[in-house]
Design a protein around this motif. Structure first.
Motif, PDB file in Angstrom:
ATOM      1  N   LEU A   1       6.002   1.407   7.434  1.00 16.70           N
ATOM      2  CA  LEU A   1       5.045   0.495   6.808  1.00 16.70           C
ATOM      3  C   LEU A   1       3.679   0.540   7.496  1.00 16.70           C
ATOM      4  O   LEU A   1       2.642   0.486   6.836  1.00 16.70           O
ATOM      5  N   LEU A   2       3.684   0.638   8.810  1.00 18.17           N
ATOM      6  CA  LEU A   2       2.416   0.717   9.544  1.00 18.17           C
ATOM      7  C   LEU A   2       1.641   1.968   9.171  1.00 18.17           C
ATOM      8  O   LEU A   2       0.428   1.916   8.941  1.00 18.17           O
ATOM      9  N   MET A   3       2.333   3.110   9.112  1.00 25.81           N
ATOM     10  CA  MET A   3       1.612   4.368   8.880  1.00 25.81           C
ATOM     11  C   MET A   3       1.239   4.569   7.413  1.00 25.81           C
ATOM     12  O   MET A   3       0.409   5.428   7.104  1.00 25.81           O
ATOM     13  N   SER A   4       1.815   3.772   6.508  1.00 21.02           N
ATOM     14  CA  SER A   4       1.487   3.906   5.089  1.00 21.02           C
ATOM     15  C   SER A   4       0.654   2.716   4.622  1.00 21.02           C
ATOM     16  O   SER A   4      -0.576   2.783   4.592  1.00 21.02           O
ATOM     17  N   TYR A   5       1.291   1.614   4.301  1.00 21.81           N
ATOM     18  CA  TYR A   5       0.568   0.443   3.806  1.00 21.81           C
ATOM     19  C   TYR A   5      -0.464  -0.034   4.830  1.00 21.81           C
ATOM     20  O   TYR A   5      -1.617  -0.304   4.480  1.00 21.81           O
ATOM     21  N   GLY A   6      -0.058  -0.147   6.103  1.00 28.12           N
ATOM     22  CA  GLY A   6      -0.982  -0.606   7.127  1.00 28.12           C
ATOM     23  C   GLY A   6      -2.216   0.275   7.235  1.00 28.12           C
ATOM     24  O   GLY A   6      -3.338  -0.219   7.370  1.00 28.12           O
ATOM     25  N   SER A   7      -2.019   1.572   7.145  1.00 25.46           N
ATOM     26  CA  SER A   7      -3.152   2.500   7.254  1.00 25.46           C
ATOM     27  C   SER A   7      -4.099   2.389   6.067  1.00 25.46           C
ATOM     28  O   SER A   7      -5.316   2.552   6.214  1.00 25.46           O
ATOM     29  N   THR A   8      -3.553   2.096   4.881  1.00 24.09           N
ATOM     30  CA  THR A   8      -4.445   1.911   3.730  1.00 24.09           C
ATOM     31  C   THR A   8      -5.326   0.681   3.930  1.00 24.09           C
ATOM     32  O   THR A   8      -6.499   0.685   3.543  1.00 24.09           O
ATOM     33  N   VAL A   9      -4.764  -0.366   4.541  1.00 28.43           N
ATOM     34  CA  VAL A   9      -5.554  -1.569   4.815  1.00 28.43           C
ATOM     35  C   VAL A   9      -6.661  -1.262   5.821  1.00 28.43           C
ATOM     36  O   VAL A   9      -7.802  -1.706   5.662  1.00 28.43           O
ATOM     37  N   ILE A  10      -6.335  -0.487   6.847  1.00 29.15           N
ATOM     38  CA  ILE A  10      -7.346  -0.094   7.836  1.00 29.15           C
ATOM     39  C   ILE A  10      -8.461   0.702   7.163  1.00 29.15           C
ATOM     40  O   ILE A  10      -9.653   0.438   7.367  1.00 29.15           O
TER      41      ILE A  10
END
Length: 444
Positions: A156-165
């Motif tokens: 989740l961090l490397m996918s959804y979280g990265s899109t938020v960043i």
């Protein structure tokens, strides 16, 4: 121990809470005018006044559910069609064969894989404000990540979280930066150099955090279903078409003024073509499309329910009161403190206004004159909105995309909040330092 409520129950509870607030929070409204040239609604600064309006009834509360879902129909259709398309491609065997090949290439290079995937999704956030699109990719991402030994939180961090960043620090996010700059009367894409520098810093810090967490929380690798099969020509063609579709969609969003409908049509066509190339046949392609819809239906409804919250607050005439209460005191603060406080206020406002594009249209006409009054540049005003509102997508439960992703990953919201709060605060700290720096250097 009782089980924590799921996404559906949480959003229904928040909708009811928002309805109750309409009886507690004083009603008020800003005056609005329609710009005949652009057709957009403008909010007049210093026009807030208390109003008296009929309170929403229980029937209005119940009606907000279907109306909220209808209001996000374009995004829901996008999720269903992308989900159906991906399900069809999965049934052709192309995904499994492609992932097996990729996992084999990356064997022993799991950290590199994490960096590359994080960079890819960050780029998606930077270019097109990717978020809802991640929902349909979750089943594939879970398979890919776990085959590399990463747990669900890392994925989740490397996918959804990265899109938020990417979306938060982007110099060109069409649904955040460009809308806010237009509302602030700034040249589109202006100030990109500073945003790119901050983006680079945020991405490095974010990636280091993911790597450290991932290395401390490795899981046993799962075996891919087609571990001993090589890629067929059909699979190569299907995956190539998938890549071309993504490139076409990005181009359309950036240069052809595309919206969700054009994206939906593109992925629908991809699914049909992929099914036929993959020898599923006409009936097989249709049946698998329907199965894909079923997989995405809960996530789609969650997205619609989140929209009901802001609908209740607007029709209950308290949305403008919330905005007035959050941003009114800023005129008494110094520019640096005001900029950071503005960012924090935007983060809180994002709870009742889960659409950050809608938040830009709602707040920029109010905040731009306020910024001029206190000596804060309009560019910094846009930065404060951009950082505060979009970064909040990492944790606010009213964000339909987040709740849909968590539902597909079978992660209760309370566990996600406890886990994601630390990295979210870390990124907000970087954003706050960026705002202070921007004020210090006279960023325009």
């Amino acid at each position: 121990m009782k089980k924590f409520p799921n996404a559906f129950v949480i959003l229904i509870a928040v909708i009811i809470f928002a309805w109750i607030l309409t009886y507690v929070v004083p009603q008020g409204s800003y005056q609005r005018l329609i710009d005949e040239a652009t057709g957009t609604t403008k909010v007049l600064n210093d026009s807030y006044q208390s109003v008296t309006s009929e309170h929403l009834s229980v029937l209005d509360l119940i009606l907000s559910i279907p109306r909220g879902i209808i209001g996000r129909a374009d995004a829901i259709v996008l999720i269903l069609l992308i989900g159906g398309s991906f399900y069809v491609i999965e049934k052709t065997g192309a995904f499994n064969q492609g992932l097996t090949k990729l996992v084999k290439i990356l064997e022993g290079k799991e950290t590199l894989a994490l960096i590359l995937v994080s960079a890819l999704f960050t780029a998606g956030g930077v270019t097109i404000g990717m978020q809802e699109e991640v929902i349909a990719m979750i089943p594939i991402l879970l398979l890919f990540g776990k085959s590399l030994g990463y747990n669900t939180f890392t994925i989740l961090l490397m996918s959804y979280g990265s899109t938020v960043i990417g979306s938060s620090f982007s110099p060109s996010n069409p649904f955040a930066v460009l809308i806010a700059q237009k509302e602030a009367g700034l040249p589109l894409l202006s100030g990109s150099e500073f945003r790119l520098v901050v983006l680079a810093v945020a991405f490095v810090v974010w990636t280091i955090f993911i790597i450290r967490y991932a290395n401390k929380n490795r899981i046993e690798k799962i075996k891919m279903p087609t571990a001993h099969e090589s890629m067929t020509v059909r699979s190569k063609i299907i995956l190539s078409l998938l890549g071309l579709t993504f490139c076409g969609v990005i181009y359309g969003l950036l240069f052809l003024n595309w919206d969700f409908n054009e994206m939906s049509a593109s992925f629908f066509a991809l699914g049909i073509v992929a099914g036929l190339i993959g020898k599923l046949g006409v009936n097989g392609t249709g049946e698998n499309y329907i199965e894909g819809f079923k997989e995405m239906m809960f996530a789609a409804i969650i997205l619609g329910l989140a929209n009901s919250i802001s609908l209740i607050l607007k029709e209950g005439m308290i949305m403008d009161t919330i905005v007035y209460g959050l941003f009114g005191p800023l005129k008494y603060l110094s520019p640096s403190v005001s900029a950071v406080s503005m960012m924090v206020a935007h983060s809180f406002l994002h709870f009742p206004v889960p659409s950050y594009s809608g938040q830009a249209v709602l707040t920029m006409p109010i905040l731009v004159p306020l910024s001029d009054l206190i000596g804060l540049s309009r560019q910094v005003c846009v930065l404060a909105y951009q950082y505060g509102a979009v970064i909040a997508d990492m944790i606010v439960p009213t964000n339909g995309a987040l709740m849909a992703v968590l539902a597909l990953c079978n992660i209760p919201y309370n566990k996600w909040l406890k886990f994601a709060l630390k990295p979210t605060l870390l990124i907000l700290l970087i954003a706050a330092l960026a705002l202070v720096t921007a004020v210090a250097i006279g960023y325009q």
